[in-house]
Design a protein around this motif. Structure first.
Motif, mmCIF file in Angstrom:
data_model
loop_
_atom_site.group_PDB
_atom_site.id
_atom_site.type_symbol
_atom_site.label_atom_id
_atom_site.label_comp_id
_atom_site.label_asym_id
_atom_site.label_seq_id
_atom_site.Cartn_x
_atom_site.Cartn_y
_atom_site.Cartn_z
ATOM 1 N N LEU A 232 0.828 -1.207 0.000
ATOM 2 C CA LEU A 232 0.000 0.000 0.000
ATOM 3 C C LEU A 232 0.861 1.255 0.000
ATOM 4 O O LEU A 232 0.460 2.303 -0.533
ATOM 5 C CB LEU A 232 -0.935 -0.005 1.210
ATOM 6 N N LYS A 233 2.058 1.169 0.573
ATOM 7 C CA LYS A 233 2.956 2.327 0.606
ATOM 8 C C LYS A 233 3.503 2.683 -0.771
ATOM 9 O O LYS A 233 4.040 3.764 -0.969
ATOM 10 C CB LYS A 233 4.110 2.067 1.574
ATOM 11 N N THR A 234 3.349 1.773 -1.722
ATOM 12 C CA THR A 234 3.824 2.077 -3.081
ATOM 13 C C THR A 234 2.975 3.157 -3.737
ATOM 14 O O THR A 234 3.395 3.771 -4.716
ATOM 15 C CB THR A 234 3.775 0.820 -3.969
ATOM 16 N N GLY A 235 1.775 3.352 -3.221
ATOM 17 C CA GLY A 235 0.889 4.360 -3.783
ATOM 18 C C GLY A 235 0.109 3.899 -4.992
ATOM 19 O O GLY A 235 -0.648 4.676 -5.593
ATOM 20 N N ARG A 236 0.274 2.645 -5.371
ATOM 21 C CA ARG A 236 -0.419 2.136 -6.570
ATOM 22 C C ARG A 236 -1.871 1.748 -6.286
ATOM 23 O O ARG A 236 -2.652 1.537 -7.212
ATOM 24 C CB ARG A 236 0.329 0.914 -7.132
ATOM 25 N N TYR A 237 -2.218 1.653 -5.017
ATOM 26 C CA TYR A 237 -3.556 1.171 -4.670
ATOM 27 C C TYR A 237 -4.214 2.119 -3.661
ATOM 28 O O TYR A 237 -4.541 1.731 -2.536
ATOM 29 C CB TYR A 237 -3.473 -0.236 -4.080
ATOM 30 N N PRO A 238 -4.454 3.375 -4.039
ATOM 31 C CA PRO A 238 -4.946 4.354 -3.067
ATOM 32 C C PRO A 238 -6.340 4.051 -2.524
ATOM 33 O O PRO A 238 -6.610 4.268 -1.337
ATOM 34 C CB PRO A 238 -4.938 5.672 -3.863
ATOM 35 N N THR A 239 -7.218 3.531 -3.365
ATOM 36 C CA THR A 239 -8.572 3.247 -2.892
ATOM 37 C C THR A 239 -8.589 2.025 -1.988
ATOM 38 O O THR A 239 -9.287 2.003 -0.961
ATOM 39 C CB THR A 239 -9.527 3.033 -4.080
ATOM 40 N N ALA A 241 -6.121 1.195 -0.166
ATOM 41 C CA ALA A 241 -5.510 1.678 1.072
ATOM 42 C C ALA A 241 -6.558 2.331 1.969
ATOM 43 O O ALA A 241 -6.565 2.128 3.191
ATOM 44 C CB ALA A 241 -4.385 2.660 0.751
ATOM 45 N N ARG A 242 -7.437 3.108 1.384
ATOM 46 C CA ARG A 242 -8.503 3.739 2.182
ATOM 47 C C ARG A 242 -9.394 2.692 2.820
ATOM 48 O O ARG A 242 -9.777 2.804 3.990
ATOM 49 C CB ARG A 242 -9.335 4.666 1.292
ATOM 50 N N ASP A 246 -8.828 3.022 6.631
ATOM 51 C CA ASP A 246 -9.927 3.810 7.203
ATOM 52 C C ASP A 246 -11.189 2.998 7.444
ATOM 53 O O ASP A 246 -12.036 3.382 8.252
ATOM 54 C CB ASP A 246 -10.273 4.991 6.282
#
Length: 269
Positions: A232-239, A241-242, A246
């Motif tokens: 998730l820290k790669t930033g490729r999967y922002p949704t 990650a939420r 969250d």
């Protein structure tokens, strides 16, 4: 039409003779009905119970189904066999075939016994409350008898209690404002059934997986949490990650109810 089968032809193969404990040749009675496609055996629900026999253990289809359900609750459908069931009932395996001709009929009886539990759902004056009560009762029965989820969505369930549940559900949904004709009713019933079957199968699968692997939520997080965090820290999967970071761990019953309400709102408004 009742016929005594002499052990010849295809019908005879379905009613194979066997020898009882006294080695006397006995033949099962076949009950046939005429259909547009020729004669066919009567469904198990319409055949009369076999004549009572002077045996130490009295049997009935209800008793057989109840014992089979108990076995399946403990061992699953893969652990259910005629031999194990006969041992549980204290009878010889061949005696069970007086009541059910094959495993498929046994499953039919078991399924309809579960629908008898679902049919006890409260009936309400408002159609929506009735539908919700039936589907929540279906969930409760499925979680009590997890093997039931394996048989949802497969062959049609046409036993008397299954038909009663289907009647109550369809009758309630037919009162929804969006139902203008039979086509609307078919689509709404189909959409709700598809959701319920999928939701229950997923919930049961998750329960089984946690139970058989010992991988509950906490264990899963410890095992795969570091990997998922790195991804998730790669930033490729922002949704995603939420959702992971969250999103709350939702209660299964509340989630089932919320999603059922959402679908019901969408297809009946």
């Amino acid at each position: 039409m009742q016929v005594q089968d002499p052990g010849q032809g295809q019908a005879a193969e379905a009613a194979t003779s066997y020898r009882d404990s006294h080695h006397r040749l006995r033949y099962r009675t076949l009950y046939l009905m005429d259909t547009p496609y020729g004669s066919a055996p009567l469904p198990v629900w319409e055949r009369p119970e076999p004549h009572p026999r002077s045996a130490p253990v009295p049997l009935s289809r209800a008793k057989i189904a109840a014992a089979a359900i108990q076995l399946a609750d403990v061992h699953g459908l893969d652990g259910l066999s005629v031999r194990k069931l006969a041992k549980e009932l204290g009878v010889g395996p061949m005696r069970l075939y007086d009541y059910v001709v094959n495993r498929s009929e046994l499953l039919d009886l078991m399924v309809d016994a579960i629908y008898a539990q679902i049919a006890e759902a409260d009936q309400h004056s408002q159609w929506r409350a009735t539908v919700l009560a039936i589907y929540h009762r279906t969930r409760d029965a499925t979680l009590d008898h997890e093997w039931f989820s394996d048989l949802l969505g497969g062959r049609p369930h046409l036993g008397p209690h299954a038909l009663a549940v289907g009647e109550s559900t369809a009758a309630a949904l037919s009162q929804a404002p969006a139902v203008r004709d039979i086509d609307d009713l078919q689509r709404i019933v189909g959409a709700l059934n598809a959701f319920v079957i999928g939701a229950l199968r997923r919930e049961v699968t998750e329960r089984r997986t946690a139970r058989t692997t010992g991988t509950d939520v906490t264990t899963w997080q410890k095992t795969l949490g570091p990997y998922l965090t790195r991804m998730l820290k790669t930033g490729r999967y922002p949704t995603v990650a939420r959702l992971v970071i969250d999103g709350a761990h939702l209660n299964p019953e509340e989630t089932f109810h919320h999603n059922l309400i959402t679908i019901l709102d969408g297809i009946t408004s």
